[in-house]
Design an enzyme around this catalytic site. Sequence first.
Site, mmCIF file in Angstrom:
data_model
loop_
_atom_site.group_PDB
_atom_site.id
_atom_site.type_symbol
_atom_site.label_atom_id
_atom_site.label_comp_id
_atom_site.label_asym_id
_atom_site.label_seq_id
_atom_site.Cartn_x
_atom_site.Cartn_y
_atom_site.Cartn_z
ATOM 1 N N HIS A 126 28.316 -11.159 -20.878
ATOM 2 C CA HIS A 126 28.133 -12.603 -21.093
ATOM 3 C C HIS A 126 28.936 -13.067 -22.313
ATOM 4 C CE1 HIS A 126 24.537 -11.873 -18.640
ATOM 5 N NE2 HIS A 126 24.390 -13.183 -18.512
ATOM 6 N N ASN A 179 28.977 -3.726 -25.091
ATOM 7 C CA ASN A 179 28.085 -4.775 -24.611
ATOM 8 C C ASN A 179 26.643 -4.527 -25.054
ATOM 9 O OD1 ASN A 179 27.005 -6.949 -23.232
ATOM 10 N ND2 ASN A 179 27.527 -6.214 -21.196
#
Length: 290
Positions: free
Chosen positions: A129, A160
């Site tokens: 994201h 991440n």
Amino acid sequence: MSFTRGYFAGTVTTLFAVGIYQYVNISQRHIQHHHESQLSGDLKEQVKRKILKYGVPSKGEEPKVFTNHVLSYDQSKKTPVWVAERITKEQIQGSASRKYSRFMPDPQIQSLFSTENADFLGSGWSRGHMAPAGNNKHDQRAMDDTFYLSNIVPQDIKNNAGFWNRFEMYCRELTKKFDGVQIISGPLTLPTETDEKGQELVVYPVIGKNQVSVPTHLYKVILVESNGSPSAIGCFIVPNKPIENKYSLHEFQVSLKEVQRRTGVEFFPNLRNADLQDNLCSVDSCTLGK
């Protein structure tokens, strides 16, 4: 004989000088004529209507607006150029949950330029994201919006879940100290190799049938507000690879000018003339949690 040589040399010099004068004169007249021949506003519009009668080629740079984030999408790389959001301490609290959200193609993006979940399957890269789901616990729809693949880049799995996740948590911590936090995030493809001639090379893989570009780096530009006005800004460029906990956020800090040069994007153009310093880490510790 010496008179002849002197005469010849003088003649050549004179002709050379005359030639230079004429060349400069012609060049100046050409430049002047070029400036004078610049198209007027009306003529520009006529040319545009004639040559672009079927529309201006679109690169997909028109911002896409969601419940709590806005982004510009790169149709060639199949990743966002930038993703902007504003968070407050109220927005990071609530009952919205990731368990109700699903990754899916963005219906605002033409299928020709879109990505699919299958592009990431078995690629070795995670769906990272840019506007985090965790910034939208106040509203389930806002959280769901962050799962559109237009907000996603191929991200190193350990990055991440590790350093980048801690970075996102730090941004949320800033809402406890400041009225609002403006964040712009996105991917970068920067030189990472050098050839035998010493030239820097930009090398990156693409994944899936849609050839989604894997960024070499990720960036965040963070602007914090106090009493409704900008008070500090911090810019960071982070490699898209595993980063050990021993590394601090300070090590990835860059100037606003540097991140704008690297991205080709002018951030916060309405603040162009504001006296805004790259001083977030001076007014805050820029310390990531464990």
